[in-house]
Write a protein that holds these residues in place. Sequence first.
Motif, short mmCIF file in Angstrom:
data_model
loop_
_atom_site.label_atom_id
_atom_site.label_comp_id
_atom_site.label_asym_id
_atom_site.label_seq_id
_atom_site.Cartn_x
_atom_site.Cartn_y
_atom_site.Cartn_z
N THR A 147 28.34 58.65 37.16
CA THR A 147 29.52 58.16 36.35
C THR A 147 30.43 59.25 36.12
OG1 THR A 147 27.99 56.57 35.33
CG2 THR A 147 29.91 57.16 34.26
N PHE A 148 29.90 60.53 35.69
CA PHE A 148 30.80 61.87 35.58
C PHE A 148 31.72 62.11 36.58
CE2 PHE A 148 31.61 66.26 34.91
CZ PHE A 148 32.23 66.31 33.39
N ILE A 149 31.08 61.93 37.74
CA ILE A 149 31.60 62.30 39.02
C ILE A 149 32.87 61.24 39.25
CG2 ILE A 149 31.63 62.52 41.63
CD1 ILE A 149 28.64 63.50 41.12
N ASP A 150 32.68 60.13 39.12
CA ASP A 150 33.61 59.12 39.06
C ASP A 150 34.60 59.43 38.20
OD1 ASP A 150 32.13 57.59 41.02
OD2 ASP A 150 31.39 56.01 39.64
N ALA A 151 34.65 59.97 36.75
CA ALA A 151 35.60 60.09 36.04
C ALA A 151 36.12 61.38 36.43
CB ALA A 151 34.79 60.51 34.50
N CYS A 152 35.53 62.45 37.07
CA CYS A 152 36.23 63.72 37.70
C CYS A 152 37.42 63.30 38.53
CB CYS A 152 35.31 64.64 37.97
SG CYS A 152 34.28 65.47 36.84
N LYS A 153 36.96 62.51 39.64
CA LYS A 153 37.57 61.97 40.71
C LYS A 153 39.11 61.18 40.04
CE LYS A 153 37.75 59.34 44.87
NZ LYS A 153 36.95 58.50 45.92
N GLN A 154 38.74 60.37 39.14
CA GLN A 154 39.90 59.52 38.33
C GLN A 154 40.92 60.55 37.61
OE1 GLN A 154 38.82 56.92 35.17
NE2 GLN A 154 40.21 55.56 35.86
N ALA A 155 40.27 61.62 37.28
CA ALA A 155 41.11 62.50 36.39
C ALA A 155 41.77 63.68 37.26
CB ALA A 155 40.48 63.27 35.34
N GLY A 156 41.64 63.64 38.57
CA GLY A 156 42.19 64.37 39.53
C GLY A 156 41.48 66.19 39.38
N VAL A 157 40.44 66.11 39.05
CA VAL A 157 39.75 67.30 39.01
C VAL A 157 39.42 67.75 40.59
CG1 VAL A 157 37.41 68.45 38.79
CG2 VAL A 157 38.21 66.90 36.95
N HIS A 158 39.76 69.05 40.77
CA HIS A 158 39.80 69.58 42.23
C HIS A 158 38.49 69.82 42.73
CE1 HIS A 158 41.01 71.69 46.00
NE2 HIS A 158 40.55 72.73 45.50
N HIS A 159 37.49 70.30 42.10
CA HIS A 159 36.29 70.91 42.54
C HIS A 159 35.10 70.84 41.62
CE1 HIS A 159 34.24 74.96 43.67
NE2 HIS A 159 33.55 74.12 44.15
N VAL A 160 34.04 70.44 41.92
CA VAL A 160 32.85 69.91 41.12
C VAL A 160 31.66 70.83 41.73
CG1 VAL A 160 31.16 68.39 40.52
CG2 VAL A 160 33.67 67.52 40.41
N ILE A 161 31.25 71.73 40.92
CA ILE A 161 30.11 72.75 41.19
C ILE A 161 28.78 71.99 40.45
CG2 ILE A 161 29.00 74.78 40.89
CD1 ILE A 161 31.95 75.69 40.35
N LYS A 162 28.04 71.48 41.28
CA LYS A 162 26.65 70.58 40.94
C LYS A 162 25.73 71.44 40.37
CE LYS A 162 23.30 67.51 40.83
NZ LYS A 162 22.59 67.67 39.60
N PHE A 163 25.36 71.61 39.50
CA PHE A 163 24.15 72.66 39.04
C PHE A 163 22.77 71.79 39.27
CE2 PHE A 163 20.90 74.68 36.54
CZ PHE A 163 21.23 75.77 36.21
N SER A 164 22.16 72.05 40.64
CA SER A 164 21.11 71.29 40.93
C SER A 164 19.60 72.06 40.86
CB SER A 164 21.42 70.92 42.56
OG SER A 164 20.69 69.74 42.97
N GLY A 165 19.19 72.00 41.85
CA GLY A 165 17.51 72.55 41.88
C GLY A 165 16.96 72.48 43.39
N GLU A 166 16.03 73.41 43.44
CA GLU A 166 15.24 73.58 44.81
C GLU A 166 13.98 74.50 44.59
OE1 GLU A 166 15.74 75.15 49.36
OE2 GLU A 166 17.44 74.96 48.02
N GLU A 167 12.88 73.80 44.79
CA GLU A 167 11.54 74.28 44.81
C GLU A 167 11.45 75.57 45.75
OE1 GLU A 167 8.87 73.92 42.55
OE2 GLU A 167 10.28 72.47 41.43
N SER A 168 10.87 76.62 45.45
CA SER A 168 10.64 77.76 46.16
C SER A 168 9.41 77.76 47.01
CB SER A 168 10.50 79.07 45.37
OG SER A 168 9.54 79.06 44.42
N GLN A 169 8.77 76.63 46.93
CA GLN A 169 7.48 76.50 47.79
C GLN A 169 7.97 75.98 49.42
OE1 GLN A 169 6.96 76.47 44.66
NE2 GLN A 169 5.21 77.66 45.07
N GLN A 170 7.29 77.02 50.20
CA GLN A 170 7.66 76.63 51.76
C GLN A 170 6.99 75.25 51.94
OE1 GLN A 170 6.31 79.80 54.13
NE2 GLN A 170 6.66 81.32 52.41
N GLY A 171 7.76 74.27 52.61
CA GLY A 171 7.60 73.18 52.99
C GLY A 171 7.40 72.08 51.83
N TYR A 172 7.85 72.35 50.79
CA TYR A 172 8.20 71.50 49.62
C TYR A 172 8.85 70.27 49.93
CZ TYR A 172 8.12 70.02 44.70
OH TYR A 172 8.05 69.32 43.57
#
Length: 292
Positions: free
Chosen positions: A88-113
């Motif tokens: 929903t927030f991404i939709d609001a950013c697009k509607q407002a004309g935001v240029h760039h969204v940096i998504k704070f995400s995550g990734e496990e450090s286990q090999q093969g996870y």
Amino acid sequence: MKNNNILVSGAAGNSGTLIVQALAAQQIPVRALVRDTAKAQQVANLPGVDLYTGDMAVRETLKAVLEGVERVLLISGANDRMVETQCTFIDACKQAGVHHVIKFSGEESQQGYDPQRFRYTREHEQIEDYLERSGLQWTHLRPSQFMQVYLREAAAMRESGELRLPLEKISMSPVDLRDVAKIAAALLIEGGHYGESLRVTGPAALSMADIAGIVSSVTDKPIRYVPVSWNERKTTLSSAGLPPYFIDALAEQAAERIRNPKAFVDNHTHQLFGITPTSFEQFAAQHNHIFN
């Protein structure tokens, strides 16, 4: 860069607070979005910070904070509505004309996870896919486990002399959240890295016994790692008041970590932004007042 055209959402949370503080330390004006100003005291009075209230899941509350914003750091709490809220927030950013969204995400450090086996890595990928399809410029920031999670175990370690976790003999590559905040701040200031997924781990793969040993060395107190069953851990978490859906998610995470016990180390993103990775020894020493 124009004044005050960057935004950090979820600014009252642990990660958001550190990112806003990192920007303020560089005298970079920033808009900080929170749901409850009473929980935002760590950022409310920082120089250059404009505090806004709004609900990321309700587009009507976001118009003022997004007006004129060029770059956003997207972060929210890991709850049972994370996908709905962030999309929903991404939709609001697009509607407002935001240029760039940096998504704070995550990734496990286990090999093969397998990220599909843990609901929050699975949901982060769903949100990433939605952002990529949105037409906005995007960057995914993907840190591994935070060193700060071990601060939650500090009281128990002080009391029992034991680090009790249901993680058998796995290794992990925890990263200092303050390092991640510095990287996020640099992305907000400098922009670029469009269409990139930036992995961030700590500088070493450590077993739970290694971590207990480091805390023991720093505090000069005997601390050892004791593997426990998931049922025992669940009882501890339930007693601490964690909601059932979150405990269930942690069970999924622990099981997949045990299936993939070896961790990788990737400090390319640290190097990209000229940040020296914080070692767990440094982290423990800097938080000795909590561990000891």
